[in-house]
Design a protein around this motif. Structure first.
Motif, PDB file in Angstrom:
ATOM      1  N   SER A  39     -22.179 -57.700   3.651  1.00 37.28           N
ATOM      2  CA  SER A  39     -21.272 -57.427   2.521  1.00 37.28           C
ATOM      3  C   SER A  39     -22.080 -57.485   1.226  1.00 37.28           C
ATOM      4  CB  SER A  39     -20.132 -58.460   2.463  1.00 37.28           C
ATOM      5  OG  SER A  39     -20.602 -59.676   1.898  1.00 37.28           O
ATOM      6  N   THR A  40     -21.424 -57.146   0.126  1.00 36.76           N
ATOM      7  CA  THR A  40     -22.011 -57.399  -1.199  1.00 36.76           C
ATOM      8  C   THR A  40     -21.684 -58.850  -1.564  1.00 36.76           C
ATOM      9  OG1 THR A  40     -19.975 -56.804  -2.338  1.00 36.76           O
ATOM     10  CG2 THR A  40     -21.563 -55.014  -1.969  1.00 36.76           C
ATOM     11  N   PRO A  41     -22.337 -59.380  -2.616  1.00 37.44           N
ATOM     12  CA  PRO A  41     -21.965 -60.728  -3.069  1.00 37.44           C
ATOM     13  C   PRO A  41     -20.475 -60.793  -3.426  1.00 37.44           C
ATOM     14  CG  PRO A  41     -24.004 -60.013  -4.126  1.00 37.44           C
ATOM     15  CD  PRO A  41     -23.484 -58.829  -3.371  1.00 37.44           C
ATOM     16  N   PHE A  42     -19.947 -59.696  -3.971  1.00 38.20           N
ATOM     17  CA  PHE A  42     -18.546 -59.666  -4.410  1.00 38.20           C
ATOM     18  C   PHE A  42     -17.583 -59.842  -3.241  1.00 38.20           C
ATOM     19  CE2 PHE A  42     -14.650 -57.480  -5.856  1.00 38.20           C
ATOM     20  CZ  PHE A  42     -14.462 -58.147  -7.061  1.00 38.20           C
ATOM     21  N   GLN A  43     -17.932 -59.355  -2.068  1.00 34.47           N
ATOM     22  CA  GLN A  43     -17.027 -59.442  -0.907  1.00 34.47           C
ATOM     23  C   GLN A  43     -17.458 -60.539   0.080  1.00 34.47           C
ATOM     24  OE1 GLN A  43     -17.081 -54.988  -0.381  1.00 34.47           O
ATOM     25  NE2 GLN A  43     -14.923 -55.282   0.087  1.00 34.47           N
ATOM     26  N   LYS A  44     -18.232 -61.494  -0.442  1.00 35.98           N
ATOM     27  CA  LYS A  44     -18.741 -62.577   0.402  1.00 35.98           C
ATOM     28  C   LYS A  44     -17.609 -63.327   1.119  1.00 35.98           C
ATOM     29  CE  LYS A  44     -21.763 -66.583   0.162  1.00 35.98           C
ATOM     30  NZ  LYS A  44     -22.306 -67.636  -0.631  1.00 35.98           N
ATOM     31  N   ALA A  45     -16.553 -63.642   0.386  1.00 35.93           N
ATOM     32  CA  ALA A  45     -15.454 -64.416   0.990  1.00 35.93           C
ATOM     33  C   ALA A  45     -14.830 -63.640   2.157  1.00 35.93           C
ATOM     34  CB  ALA A  45     -14.400 -64.730  -0.072  1.00 35.93           C
ATOM     35  N   GLY A  60     -23.712 -64.487  11.994  1.00 36.98           N
ATOM     36  CA  GLY A  60     -23.847 -64.961  10.615  1.00 36.98           C
ATOM     37  C   GLY A  60     -23.607 -63.843   9.615  1.00 36.98           C
ATOM     38  N   VAL A  61     -23.732 -64.189   8.332  1.00 36.62           N
ATOM     39  CA  VAL A  61     -23.472 -63.196   7.285  1.00 36.62           C
ATOM     40  C   VAL A  61     -24.722 -62.966   6.443  1.00 36.62           C
ATOM     41  CG1 VAL A  61     -20.991 -63.698   7.066  1.00 36.62           C
ATOM     42  CG2 VAL A  61     -22.627 -64.929   5.647  1.00 36.62           C
ATOM     43  N   PHE A  62     -24.822 -61.757   5.927  1.00 43.25           N
ATOM     44  CA  PHE A  62     -25.857 -61.426   4.942  1.00 43.25           C
ATOM     45  C   PHE A  62     -25.111 -60.713   3.814  1.00 43.25           C
ATOM     46  CE2 PHE A  62     -28.940 -58.697   2.893  1.00 43.25           C
ATOM     47  CZ  PHE A  62     -30.039 -59.533   2.736  1.00 43.25           C
ATOM     48  N   THR A  63     -25.067 -61.341   2.639  1.00 45.61           N
ATOM     49  CA  THR A  63     -24.142 -60.864   1.597  1.00 45.61           C
ATOM     50  C   THR A  63     -24.871 -60.339   0.360  1.00 45.61           C
ATOM     51  OG1 THR A  63     -23.960 -63.100   0.710  1.00 45.61           O
ATOM     52  CG2 THR A  63     -22.328 -62.454   2.352  1.00 45.61           C
ATOM     53  N   GLU A  64     -26.047 -59.756   0.566  1.00 44.80           N
ATOM     54  CA  GLU A  64     -26.830 -59.286  -0.595  1.00 44.80           C
ATOM     55  C   GLU A  64     -26.835 -57.763  -0.747  1.00 44.80           C
ATOM     56  OE1 GLU A  64     -30.826 -60.954  -0.776  1.00 44.80           O
ATOM     57  OE2 GLU A  64     -30.134 -62.640   0.436  1.00 44.80           O
ATOM     58  N   ALA A  65     -25.938 -57.062  -0.058  1.00 46.67           N
ATOM     59  CA  ALA A  65     -25.938 -55.590  -0.169  1.00 46.67           C
ATOM     60  C   ALA A  65     -25.808 -55.177  -1.635  1.00 46.67           C
ATOM     61  CB  ALA A  65     -24.795 -55.006   0.643  1.00 46.67           C
ATOM     62  N   ALA A  66     -26.527 -54.134  -2.022  1.00 39.39           N
ATOM     63  CA  ALA A  66     -26.539 -53.693  -3.423  1.00 39.39           C
ATOM     64  C   ALA A  66     -26.535 -52.170  -3.489  1.00 39.39           C
ATOM     65  CB  ALA A  66     -27.777 -54.243  -4.134  1.00 39.39           C
ATOM     66  N   MET A  67     -26.056 -51.668  -4.626  1.00 41.07           N
ATOM     67  CA  MET A  67     -25.988 -50.227  -4.870  1.00 41.07           C
ATOM     68  C   MET A  67     -27.353 -49.563  -4.626  1.00 41.07           C
ATOM     69  SD  MET A  67     -23.607 -48.122  -6.280  1.00 41.07           S
ATOM     70  CE  MET A  67     -22.770 -48.172  -7.825  1.00 41.07           C
ATOM     71  N   THR A  69     -29.097 -49.147  -1.992  1.00 39.94           N
ATOM     72  CA  THR A  69     -29.884 -49.663  -0.867  1.00 39.94           C
ATOM     73  C   THR A  69     -31.365 -49.892  -1.202  1.00 39.94           C
ATOM     74  OG1 THR A  69     -28.473 -48.103   0.347  1.00 39.94           O
ATOM     75  CG2 THR A  69     -29.979 -49.419   1.655  1.00 39.94           C
ATOM     76  N   PRO A  70     -31.656 -50.889  -2.051  1.00 45.47           N
ATOM     77  CA  PRO A  70     -33.069 -51.181  -2.347  1.00 45.47           C
ATOM     78  C   PRO A  70     -33.788 -51.632  -1.069  1.00 45.47           C
ATOM     79  CG  PRO A  70     -31.565 -52.390  -3.820  1.00 45.47           C
ATOM     80  CD  PRO A  70     -30.734 -51.816  -2.726  1.00 45.47           C
ATOM     81  N   VAL A  71     -35.015 -51.140  -0.857  1.00 47.06           N
ATOM     82  CA  VAL A  71     -35.714 -51.450   0.398  1.00 47.06           C
ATOM     83  C   VAL A  71     -36.048 -52.934   0.524  1.00 47.06           C
ATOM     84  CG1 VAL A  71     -36.623 -49.132   0.822  1.00 47.06           C
ATOM     85  CG2 VAL A  71     -37.943 -50.739  -0.560  1.00 47.06           C
ATOM     86  N   GLU A  72     -36.197 -53.639  -0.615  1.00 48.90           N
ATOM     87  CA  GLU A  72     -36.522 -55.075  -0.512  1.00 48.90           C
ATOM     88  C   GLU A  72     -35.316 -55.855   0.018  1.00 48.90           C
ATOM     89  OE1 GLU A  72     -36.839 -53.204  -3.206  1.00 48.90           O
ATOM     90  OE2 GLU A  72     -35.775 -54.074  -4.906  1.00 48.90           O
ATOM     91  N   VAL A  73     -34.105 -55.402  -0.304  1.00 48.99           N
ATOM     92  CA  VAL A  73     -32.903 -56.057   0.254  1.00 48.99           C
ATOM     93  C   VAL A  73     -32.844 -55.779   1.757  1.00 48.99           C
ATOM     94  CG1 VAL A  73     -30.365 -56.128   0.227  1.00 48.99           C
ATOM     95  CG2 VAL A  73     -31.626 -55.911  -1.925  1.00 48.99           C
ATOM     96  N   THR A  74     -33.159 -54.544   2.134  1.00 53.98           N
ATOM     97  CA  THR A  74     -33.162 -54.197   3.565  1.00 53.98           C
ATOM     98  C   THR A  74     -34.167 -55.070   4.320  1.00 53.98           C
ATOM     99  OG1 THR A  74     -32.560 -51.931   3.022  1.00 53.98           O
ATOM    100  CG2 THR A  74     -33.456 -52.312   5.225  1.00 53.98           C
ATOM    101  N   ALA A  75     -35.332 -55.306   3.714  1.00 53.18           N
ATOM    102  CA  ALA A  75     -36.358 -56.139   4.376  1.00 53.18           C
ATOM    103  C   ALA A  75     -35.810 -57.543   4.618  1.00 53.18           C
ATOM    104  CB  ALA A  75     -37.623 -56.180   3.528  1.00 53.18           C
ATOM    105  N   ARG A  76     -35.105 -58.092   3.631  1.00 55.36           N
ATOM    106  CA  ARG A  76     -34.536 -59.441   3.807  1.00 55.36           C
ATOM    107  C   ARG A  76     -33.439 -59.420   4.876  1.00 55.36           C
ATOM    108  NH1 ARG A  76     -34.975 -59.627  -1.838  1.00 55.36           N
ATOM    109  NH2 ARG A  76     -32.740 -59.452  -2.239  1.00 55.36           N
ATOM    110  N   LEU A 100     -26.597 -50.469   3.624  1.00 52.78           N
ATOM    111  CA  LEU A 100     -27.482 -51.501   4.171  1.00 52.78           C
ATOM    112  C   LEU A 100     -27.425 -51.493   5.704  1.00 52.78           C
ATOM    113  CD1 LEU A 100     -29.389 -53.903   3.863  1.00 52.78           C
ATOM    114  CD2 LEU A 100     -27.382 -55.385   3.557  1.00 52.78           C
ATOM    115  N   GLY A 101     -26.219 -51.366   6.253  1.00 53.38           N
ATOM    116  CA  GLY A 101     -26.095 -51.298   7.722  1.00 53.38           C
ATOM    117  C   GLY A 101     -26.846 -50.100   8.280  1.00 53.38           C
ATOM    118  N   LYS A 102     -26.749 -48.971   7.582  1.00 55.50           N
ATOM    119  CA  LYS A 102     -27.453 -47.760   8.019  1.00 55.50           C
ATOM    120  C   LYS A 102     -28.968 -47.955   7.938  1.00 55.50           C
ATOM    121  CE  LYS A 102     -24.277 -44.052   6.696  1.00 55.50           C
ATOM    122  NZ  LYS A 102     -24.045 -42.997   5.682  1.00 55.50           N
TER     123      LYS A 102
END
Ligand code: NAD
Length: 351
Positions: A39-45, A60-67, A69-76, A100-102
């Motif tokens: 999810s994004t941080p906004f939809q973490k809950a 588990g959850v990964f809640t750092e998705a961002a507009m 799709t920055p590759v550094e977020v994908t790496a994390r 991010l899922g894609k």
């Protein structure tokens, strides 16, 4: 009947209010037993609530998705996927989370379940846009297209009205361009018109009553159809221009689409009059003007200047927009594009 080529896109769709309750069985159907919830941080809950609902099926959850799709977020996210021993992903959100899922699936072929909560349509395309060092690039690959999509209108009742409006106009832009696409066919055109009609009818109701589940269901249905044609047909002027403007001036995705749509539709209206006729009929006969009136009536953003771009930037944007040629019903000329952009900048009704 004109000759045509039609390729059906694979994918399973579950469409029902409350369908998020079926996420567990859909994960198992994909052969998964440990899903990383995105999810994004906004939809973490919301992501955490889904994890609790899934119990042992969640890794588990990964809640750092961002507009974009920055590759550094994908790496994390990839590191989190491996560390959690995940075997599939669940993207809960709009185009940013789905991207991010894609991006994960493109790298490791993870099966994807998407629970789509905006109208952007990314969940049914094989397109991934990602950014590296501020540069956006696009890839297409069958691995990118999510296997299963859940559309649960209950999850969209909290989508703020301004975002709902922009996102719906973003979806409508896919449909308008699909009608005059070089690879349009009777099935995609039928979907495009039905998608436009559903969104045209639902949006004013959503503005009136954002929690109206019937209007929300209709809008989600329309967005699905518009997404399918985005994934099936070659997009032209509108999408290229939004891509150029968004990338050059770092503009918000859905709002840029919403502002430009009446203007790009007007630009192509005469050259593609036959293909656009059913869409024009939905908006009073004049597609560009009718879409502009419709957008204004539902409170859409109307002017590029309101997004912080200056009038002088329009000349630079016009230069960039004519750089790489592509198929479009009407010839792309610098003067024509500059005129279009100046009207969109000022928020003037297209002529
Ligand atoms: P988004 O996913 O960025 O969502 C915007 C914000 O709204 C986020 O904070 C999100 O968490 C929140 N949100 C989403 N749904 C919500 C809901 N129901 N209730 C409350 N908040 C909610 O916005 P978007 O317009 O869906 O996606 C834009 C991104 O998607 C762009 O990066 C764009 O390039 C990409 N996109 C890709 C494709 C494709 O086919 N590859 C298609 C369309 C868009």
């Amino acid at each position: 009947m004109e000759p045509f080529v039609y390729t059906a896109s694979p994918g399973r769709v579950i469409f029902a209010p409350g369908a998020i309750a079926r996420a567990g069985e859909e994960i198992e159907r994909l052969g998964g037993s440990h899903a990383l919830i995105l999810s994004t941080p906004f939809q973490k809950a919301d992501a955490e609530a889904l994890t609790n609902r899934l119990g042992g099926l969640s890794a588990g959850v990964f809640t750092e998705a961002a507009m974009h799709t920055p590759v550094e977020v994908t790496a994390r996210a990839m590191a989190a996927y491996d560390a959690a021993g995940a075997d599939c992903v669940v993207a809960l959100g709009g185009g940013s989370t789905i991207g991010l899922g894609k991006a994960i699936a493109w790298r490791n072929d993870a099966p994807q379940l998407v629970i789509a909560t905006t109208y952007a349509g990314s969940e049914v395309t094989d397109i991934l846009g990602q950014t590296e060092n501020g540069v956006k690039s696009t890839v297409r690959d069958p691995k990118i297209r999510p296997e299963t999509v859940i559309y649960d209108a209950e999850l969209t009742t909290g989508l703020p009205v301004p975002m709902s409006v922009s996102s719906a106009l973003n979806a409508m832009a896919h449909a308008v361009e699909a009608l005059y696409a070089t690879d349009a066919n009777p099935i995609t055109s039928m979907m495009a018109v039905a998608g436009l009609r559903a969104l045209r009818d639902a949006l004013p109701q959503i503005v009136e009553a954002p929690k109206d589940i019937e209007a929300r269901s209709d809008a989600l249905y329309g967005s699905w159809l518009c997404g399918v044609v985005l994934g099936s047909c070659a997009m032209a002027l509108h999408h290229k221009l939004c891509h150029t403007l968004g990338g050059t001036f770092d503009l918000p995705h859905a709002e840029t689409h919403a502002i430009l749509l009446p203007h790009t539709a007007a630009y192509n209206a005469e050259a593609a009059a036959g293909q656009l006729a059913p869409a024009a009929a939905l908006f009073g006969g004049d597609l560009g003007g009718g879409l502009w009136d419709f957008a204004k009536s539902v409170g859409a953003p109307m002017a590029l200047m309101d997004l912080g771009v200056s009038e002088t930037d329009m000349a630079h944007a016009a230069d960039l927009a004519v750089k790489n040629p592509y198929a479009n019903p009407r010839e792309i000329t610098r003067d024509g594009i500059l005129e279009l952009l100046n009207r969109a900048h000022a928020g003037a009704r297209p002529t």
